[in-house]
Design a protein around this motif. Sequence first.
Motif, PDB file in Angstrom:
ATOM      1  N   ARG A 387       0.796  -1.217   0.000  1.00 38.75           N
ATOM      2  CA  ARG A 387       0.000   0.000   0.000  1.00 38.75           C
ATOM      3  C   ARG A 387       0.835   1.277   0.000  1.00 38.75           C
ATOM      4  O   ARG A 387       0.298   2.377   0.129  1.00 38.75           O
ATOM      5  N   ALA A 392       1.048   2.693  -4.771  1.00 38.78           N
ATOM      6  CA  ALA A 392      -0.406   2.908  -4.854  1.00 38.78           C
ATOM      7  C   ALA A 392      -0.759   3.926  -5.934  1.00 38.78           C
ATOM      8  O   ALA A 392      -1.717   3.739  -6.682  1.00 38.78           O
ATOM      9  N   THR A 424     -12.570  -0.479  -5.147  1.00 40.23           N
ATOM     10  CA  THR A 424     -11.198   0.018  -5.072  1.00 40.23           C
ATOM     11  C   THR A 424     -10.797   0.671  -6.392  1.00 40.23           C
ATOM     12  O   THR A 424     -10.171   1.737  -6.417  1.00 40.23           O
TER      13      THR A 424
END
Length: 455
Positions: A387, A392, A424
């Motif tokens: 992440r 990201a 997402t």
Amino acid sequence: MTKEKWGQLRQRLLKTVGQNNYTNWIEPIEFRAANDGIATFDVPTTFLGNYVSQNYADLILHELKTEDPSLQRLRFAVPAHVGAGAEAAPAAEQRPEAPRTSKQAANNVLTTAPLDKRFTFDTFVVGKPNELAHAAARRVAEGGPVTFNPLFLYGGVGLGKTHLMHAIAHELRERRPEMNVLYLSAEQFMYRFVQALRDRKMMDFKEIFRSVDVLMVDDVQFIAGKDSTQEEFFHTFNALVDQNKQIIISADRAPGEIKDLEDRVKSRLQCGLVVDLHPTDYELRLGILQSKVEQQRVNYPDLEVETGVLEFLAHRISTNVRVLEGALTRLFAFASLVGREINMELTQDCLSDVLRASERKITVEEIQRKVSDHYNIRLSDMIGPKRLRSYARPRQVAMYLCKKMTSRSLPEIGRRFGGRDHTTVMHGVKRIEELKAQDGQIAEDLELLRRALEE
Ligand code: ADP
Ligand code: MG
């Protein structure tokens, strides 16, 4: 049928086959006589006769029949008086050393395949993808001392190999008229070789081939797998190299990648300068279009091309230059027929099939690869679970591009990003949309990536 009648029919053929083919193939043939349903034509060389017979016989017969329906067949014959020195031949005739006058001799005269008058250096647009090939071609066209032998040009269909070879031949003919320049396709090489075998004229074949100063063989991949032709080509090649004569070869791929080509031939082909013509980029395509528009002006002096049309075409048609050129020709013809200017609407109407055919399907994988390259991260990190911001953000950029540039749904995109949920992906796309408006760097990245993907 009479000669006068043929003269008139010829004019109709001109319309059908176009000026270039007409000059090369139709003009050189002369009507001799018609009897028993057979029309006989005089041709300057056997080669030309065969070519016309294979490619234009139906068309010619069709025209002749409008005059004399009893005609069934065409015959092409080299008249006895045409010798090696006759001037009747099209394009260029290569003359063997010793003057020969018999009919037989005419069969042995090596004919350079017709050169397209439009394929010169002047009309060749140079850009990054072809600058090396162009520079090498220019160099050998000077006809100076042989520095690299052979020059091997390769590249995909329609990228300008034949154009460059013809340009070299035109240039050499101009600068060094005393030189024996022979241009032919590998197919024609084979054809002449087989013919020589059949007619038991191998000695003549060898002698003539080996007396050229510059030999150009186009599309050499054609002889792959054709063993005896390859063998003969290899010997011809070696004999010329030994005499320090320039050889120029083209193929659709690098020598090492041509299947069914003997290793010794491959290595021979590689020992000079091997240069490739890369696929065109947007700038080169636009340059070519602009230059072709200038050429079209001759035929259509009044047609206006609205700004944006060429850019659009350069963007959308990225397959090969031939398609690009064809599209433009059609556009001009269409516009002049309907009496309208060339604008976007007309372009879309007239070229819908071409545009559809060249619509490139961009894949999720391609986008992922380009984006990870661009941000210098590993593909696995971009798709994986990490992440970190540095993974990201690129991930979101990639998701955004997938949404905009492919027809994949959000769940499908999610699946390909390590099985992520569609929410997402939606979030990522939204985020990039926001950033695009605020962050100049992101906007620029997106633009760069989009262009790279559309190439
Ligand atoms: P190849 O032999 O590589 O298949 P061609 O030489 O026959 O391709 O080129 C196809 C068409 O595209 C020809 O009409 C040629 O004039 C044109 N063309 C290709 N490259 C260029 C270029 N750089 N500038 C102008 N015309 C080009
Ligand atoms: Mg070609």
